[in-house]
Design an enzyme around this catalytic site. Sequence first.
Site, PDB file in Angstrom:
ATOM      1  N   HIS A   1       0.968  -1.186   0.093  1.00 53.23           N
ATOM      2  CA  HIS A   1       0.009   0.059  -0.083  1.00 53.23           C
ATOM      3  C   HIS A   1       1.019   1.398  -0.120  1.00 53.23           C
ATOM      4  CE1 HIS A   1       0.818  -0.714   4.247  1.00 53.23           C
ATOM      5  NE2 HIS A   1       0.560   0.588   4.492  1.00 53.23           N
TER       6      HIS A   1
ATOM      7  N   GLU B   1       4.422  -3.794   8.123  1.00 54.95           N
ATOM      8  CA  GLU B   1       4.385  -2.835   7.109  1.00 54.95           C
ATOM      9  C   GLU B   1       4.996  -3.367   5.702  1.00 54.95           C
ATOM     10  OE1 GLU B   1       2.609  -0.017   7.258  1.00 54.95           O
ATOM     11  OE2 GLU B   1       2.811   0.744   9.276  1.00 54.95           O
TER      12      GLU B   1
ATOM     13  N   CYS C   1       3.602   9.924  10.393  1.00 54.88           N
ATOM     14  CA  CYS C   1       3.757   8.714   9.264  1.00 54.88           C
ATOM     15  C   CYS C   1       2.296   8.065   9.226  1.00 54.88           C
ATOM     16  CB  CYS C   1       4.779   7.504   9.687  1.00 54.88           C
ATOM     17  SG  CYS C   1       5.745   8.219  11.002  1.00 54.88           S
TER      18      CYS C   1
ATOM     19  N   ARG D   1       5.483   7.031  19.247  1.00 56.68           N
ATOM     20  CA  ARG D   1       4.162   6.652  19.036  1.00 56.68           C
ATOM     21  C   ARG D   1       3.713   5.975  20.399  1.00 56.68           C
ATOM     22  NH1 ARG D   1       3.164   5.127  13.615  1.00 56.68           N
ATOM     23  NH2 ARG D   1       2.372   2.965  14.158  1.00 56.68           N
TER      24      ARG D   1
ATOM     25  N   GLU E   1       5.282  -1.130   2.402  1.00 58.84           N
ATOM     26  CA  GLU E   1       4.682   0.338   1.717  1.00 58.84           C
ATOM     27  C   GLU E   1       5.503   0.791   0.950  1.00 58.84           C
ATOM     28  OE1 GLU E   1       2.575   2.005   5.877  1.00 58.84           O
ATOM     29  OE2 GLU E   1       4.952   2.702   5.308  1.00 58.84           O
TER      30      GLU E   1
END
EC number: 5.3.3.2
Length: 227
Positions: free
Chosen positions: A51, A146, A86, A70, A148
């Site tokens: 993605h 992830e 992000c 985070r 990406e």
Amino acid sequence: MPEINTSHLDEQQVQLLAEMCILIDENDNKIGADTKKNCHLNENIDKGLLHRAFSVFLFNTENKLLLQQRSDAKITFPGCFTNSCCSHPLSNPGELEENDAIGVKRAAQRRLKAELGIPLEEVDPNEMHYLTRIYYKAQSDGIWGEHEIDYILFLKKNVTLNPDPNEIKSYCYVSKEELKELVKKAASGEVKLTPWFKIIVDTFLFKWWDNLNHLSQFVDHEKIHRM
């Protein structure tokens, strides 16, 4: 798609898993859409689900970089230090628009507000410098990860911050020297960095940072850096 029990996860973060991310091929051509949840399951990543994403590097007028840690509620890479913001553009007309990456920039404006509380009127998407794209894959744990193509966006201006504690545990502006100290702490296991931030720090960040007022020389919208 696999069924995953999310009952133990943060309710606000679970709601965000229903957002529709933009599915792409390895050359960043749009091929569809799927939920944030499906895009971040290792079981799907292992099958090639990829993605579109972005990483914002926000500097103040003293040339210090805004970092965030985070929150512990985050489903992927909780408690990790990372760049200013992000996230992912969503599969809607405004954020799918590709000319000068304006859709990704609109998504960045949206998430700067959602995560850091920066008022929309303080960040014009057209002020953001789209430098290049980075492809990477990383596991967060046995379930989530992830995969990406990450649009790198730079912005230099002073902004108003009012972070959402469900998104952000802490934040700070750092100099290059202070970031290097943080990287040393990460190497010794004192703190954790997100994998995409570590990749960018290790490869491009300091070179870009040295040339904040001359970023045009680093603009490369043709190449996707495969990490």
